[in-house]
Design an enzyme around this catalytic site. Sequence first.
Site, PDB file in Angstrom:
ATOM      1  N   CYS A 167       0.828  -1.271  -0.044  1.00  0.00           N
ATOM      2  CA  CYS A 167      -0.052  -0.003   0.076  1.00  0.00           C
ATOM      3  C   CYS A 167       0.899   1.157   0.001  1.00  0.00           C
ATOM      4  O   CYS A 167       2.220   1.094   0.477  1.00  0.00           O
ATOM      5  CB  CYS A 167      -0.897  -0.035   1.295  1.00  0.00           C
ATOM      6  N   ARG A 211       4.420   0.170  -7.051  1.00  0.00           N
ATOM      7  CA  ARG A 211       4.360  -0.843  -6.107  1.00  0.00           C
ATOM      8  C   ARG A 211       3.205  -1.840  -6.052  1.00  0.00           C
ATOM      9  O   ARG A 211       3.401  -2.883  -5.230  1.00  0.00           O
ATOM     10  CB  ARG A 211       4.182   0.124  -4.670  1.00  0.00           C
ATOM     11  N   TRP A 218      -3.152  -2.427  -1.348  1.00  0.00           N
ATOM     12  CA  TRP A 218      -2.853  -3.844  -1.925  1.00  0.00           C
ATOM     13  C   TRP A 218      -3.786  -4.630  -0.708  1.00  0.00           C
ATOM     14  O   TRP A 218      -3.208  -4.764   0.168  1.00  0.00           O
ATOM     15  CB  TRP A 218      -1.542  -3.891  -1.924  1.00  0.00           C
ATOM     16  N   ASN A 272      -1.226   2.109   6.227  1.00  0.00           N
ATOM     17  CA  ASN A 272      -0.137   0.713   5.670  1.00  0.00           C
ATOM     18  C   ASN A 272       0.102  -0.134   7.026  1.00  0.00           C
ATOM     19  O   ASN A 272       0.624   0.324   7.834  1.00  0.00           O
ATOM     20  CB  ASN A 272       1.230   1.379   5.063  1.00  0.00           C
ATOM     21  N   GLY A 273       0.204  -1.553   6.800  1.00  0.00           N
ATOM     22  CA  GLY A 273       0.552  -2.156   7.846  1.00  0.00           C
ATOM     23  C   GLY A 273      -0.501  -3.338   8.262  1.00  0.00           C
ATOM     24  O   GLY A 273      -1.670  -3.545   7.594  1.00  0.00           O
ATOM     25  N   GLU A 293      16.576 -24.534  -5.463  1.00  0.00           N
ATOM     26  CA  GLU A 293      16.239 -22.873  -5.583  1.00  0.00           C
ATOM     27  C   GLU A 293      17.483 -22.071  -5.932  1.00  0.00           C
ATOM     28  O   GLU A 293      17.361 -21.080  -6.760  1.00  0.00           O
ATOM     29  CB  GLU A 293      15.694 -22.499  -4.341  1.00  0.00           C
ATOM     30  N   LYS A 312      17.670 -19.785  -9.062  1.00  0.00           N
ATOM     31  CA  LYS A 312      18.090 -18.155  -9.098  1.00  0.00           C
ATOM     32  C   LYS A 312      19.098 -17.923  -9.992  1.00  0.00           C
ATOM     33  O   LYS A 312      19.057 -16.912 -10.621  1.00  0.00           O
ATOM     34  CB  LYS A 312      18.342 -18.003  -7.718  1.00  0.00           C
ATOM     35  N   GLU A 340      18.273 -18.410 -13.871  1.00  0.00           N
ATOM     36  CA  GLU A 340      17.276 -17.327 -14.402  1.00  0.00           C
ATOM     37  C   GLU A 340      17.771 -15.909 -14.557  1.00  0.00           C
ATOM     38  O   GLU A 340      17.335 -15.451 -15.511  1.00  0.00           O
ATOM     39  CB  GLU A 340      15.964 -17.451 -13.709  1.00  0.00           C
ATOM     40  N   HIS A 371      26.429 -40.549  -7.994  1.00  0.00           N
ATOM     41  CA  HIS A 371      25.588 -41.156  -9.316  1.00  0.00           C
ATOM     42  C   HIS A 371      25.491 -40.526 -10.353  1.00  0.00           C
ATOM     43  O   HIS A 371      24.512 -40.949 -11.444  1.00  0.00           O
ATOM     44  CB  HIS A 371      24.258 -41.602  -8.462  1.00  0.00           C
ATOM     45  N   LYS A 411       6.746 -12.273 -15.208  1.00  0.00           N
ATOM     46  CA  LYS A 411       6.462 -12.404 -13.850  1.00  0.00           C
ATOM     47  C   LYS A 411       5.522 -13.473 -13.391  1.00  0.00           C
ATOM     48  O   LYS A 411       5.471 -14.190 -12.511  1.00  0.00           O
ATOM     49  CB  LYS A 411       6.251 -10.964 -13.284  1.00  0.00           C
TER      50      LYS A 411
HETATM   51  C1  F6R Z   1      11.509 -18.088 -10.272  1.00  0.00           C
HETATM   52  C2  F6R Z   1      10.125 -17.698 -10.388  1.00  0.00           C
HETATM   53  C3  F6R Z   1       9.026 -18.665 -10.888  1.00  0.00           C
HETATM   54  C4  F6R Z   1       7.860 -18.530 -10.121  1.00  0.00           C
HETATM   55  C5  F6R Z   1       6.796 -19.642 -10.895  1.00  0.00           C
HETATM   56  C6  F6R Z   1       5.560 -19.569 -10.103  1.00  0.00           C
HETATM   57  O1  F6R Z   1      12.175 -17.117  -9.557  1.00  0.00           O
HETATM   58  O2  F6R Z   1       9.828 -16.466 -10.007  1.00  0.00           O
HETATM   59  O3  F6R Z   1       9.715 -20.128 -11.056  1.00  0.00           O
HETATM   60  O4  F6R Z   1       8.047 -19.067  -8.973  1.00  0.00           O
HETATM   61  O5  F6R Z   1       6.659 -18.782 -12.345  1.00  0.00           O
HETATM   62  O6  F6R Z   1       5.022 -18.444  -9.976  1.00  0.00           O
HETATM   63  P1  F6R Z   1       3.677 -18.082  -8.837  1.00  0.00           P
HETATM   64  O7  F6R Z   1       4.247 -18.223  -7.595  1.00  0.00           O
HETATM   65  O8  F6R Z   1       3.273 -16.563  -9.438  1.00  0.00           O
HETATM   66  O9  F6R Z   1       2.664 -19.119  -9.350  1.00  0.00           O
END
Ligand code: F6R
Length: 609
Positions: free
Chosen positions: A2, A27, A75, A101-102, A482, A486, A489, A505, A604
Amino acid sequence: MCGIVGYLGSKKTLQVLLDGLRRLEYRGYDSAGISIGARGKEIKNIKSVGKIAALAQAIGNQEIDGDFGIAHTRWATHGGVTEKNAHPHHDCKKNIFLAHNGIIENYRELRAKLLEEGHKFYSETDTEVLAHLIEKFFSGNLENAVISALKLVKGSYGLAVIAKDDPEKIVVAKNSSPILIGMGNDEYLVASDASAILDHTKEVVYLNDGEIAVITLQGVEFTNLANQKLDKKKEVLEWNISEAQKGGYPHFMIKEIFEQADSIKNSLAGRLMVKEGNAKLGGIENIAEKLRDIDRLIITGCGTAYLAGLVGEFMLEEYAGIPVEVEMASELRYRKPVLDKNTALLCISQSGETIDTLVALREAKMKGLPTMGVVNVVGSTIARETEAGIYNHIGPEVSVASTKAFTSQLTILSLLTLFLGRQRQMSLVTGQRIAKELNALPKLIQKVLEQEPEIKKLAKKYYKSNNFLFIGRKYNYPVALEGALKLKEISYMNAQGCAAGETKHGPIAMIDKDFPTFAIAPKDSVYEKMISNIEEIKARGGSILAIATQGDKEIAKITKDVIYIPKTLEMLTPILSVIPLQIFAYHCAALRGYDVDKPRNLAKSVTVE
Ligand code: F6R
């Protein structure tokens, strides 16, 4: 998250507030509102769902300009995305208006008491209680009423309040949610984020927790909740608008990594019951009885969310005794898994819009399974279509690479483990121990974040590598996956995650002096095994970077490149151990000169097949 803007001065209040809201659009928000007052007049309050443009349209040609005002982008956290739930909120008499906010953690108790006292509520928000609480104490002086009300409040707030009956004044308060005062020439601004006010002034005063600012045309007075006067110094911001939107960080990804101590606090707020060794999860209360009877849980999601599910599996099986299967949503949707009425489905999704997760959810619903979500975006499709759910409450994640969502998903899964475990075999003492350790996490996360300079040095040493292996065991095996995800990507380095016991293996064949390995090796039940795996890689000439527990001297004998994390419960180590990997990936990508927040070929939210 927010956003708040406030203005008191001689410019056109409406225009300043709308411009400020537009500066906060980055935001993310789902609704917006504005309240403007003038001496001797009613306060005008206009709200709308959707973009600022929709708010401006709702205002249209109405004469709503005045001398003082506040505005907000919401939000959603408590209550859906509706005009009624949008801020600013007001009391029964439409005297007091506020933007917040909060999260007000004890809003249920406060609301019940205020209802008994005759207050009438119109929204589903936690914020509305603040307006009624201030109304209860108001007798002509706004700051006194705000202080009396806040003494009863538990939770976080950045708050801006105005009152028709104490006009040309804005009262601002802070606890755990940022807010600042802009000091212009005969004008004052309020903002949750400097980007909203930089067009007007660069001189600001940041409030600390427990502090209050009373803004009038005569100036700003700073006090605390004990009503003691404070002498606060102005700061001059050197940021431009784009830097300010990122809180001074060069990218959203690193900003979001650094938000994690606060975001975990928000995910836990009002949910953790340390004394009872349990979790209060309002969003799944409606299916709590059904959950007591399930004998199997399927967790699904994609990418980072799927990996969070893998950690969840280990937690839930170890502490709640529920058999768990984790499956990538893109696979689950095309299979015919055996589903019976005692199986429940849990979907994890930051965006709540990922198509594969959504289709898997719809399949499960069609087969009559109880369904739950762990979702960040309130009102998103997965949030709406699951029967029950737990929101992350971490604000928008802007960077494509998911960071704060992952640690929050793990935190929520720990809360769910507490809840389901206490419904079953988990003892009070075990519940209390987990709850206590969860409560301590934000401080421990801060300690990990403080090591960013050392992690950056490691990135400088290794960012030119073309390959990277990540290994871990048990709870930290998904963290290895993970860490690799990270790195690949955003830096486009070839990174592979592997269960440490599996290296010999196959994957160990790749190791040579140019193929470094990140080993996640905290002092846990599989520590000795991890040390053996590290030795095996060393023996083949591979260099090792390790994540180890504070005080572990043994590991420093094998490798000099060690990042230490504080000690916590084994099941919670992933929440700490993943953070250095996020920071490492970030710096490698930045050093390689890539667009960290928008990696090539990725989006995203993957809403198409
Ligand atoms: C990796 C990443 C993606 C998401 C995936 C799922 O950094 O961002 O692997 O985790 O696309 O997205 P959501 O969580 O929005 O379903």
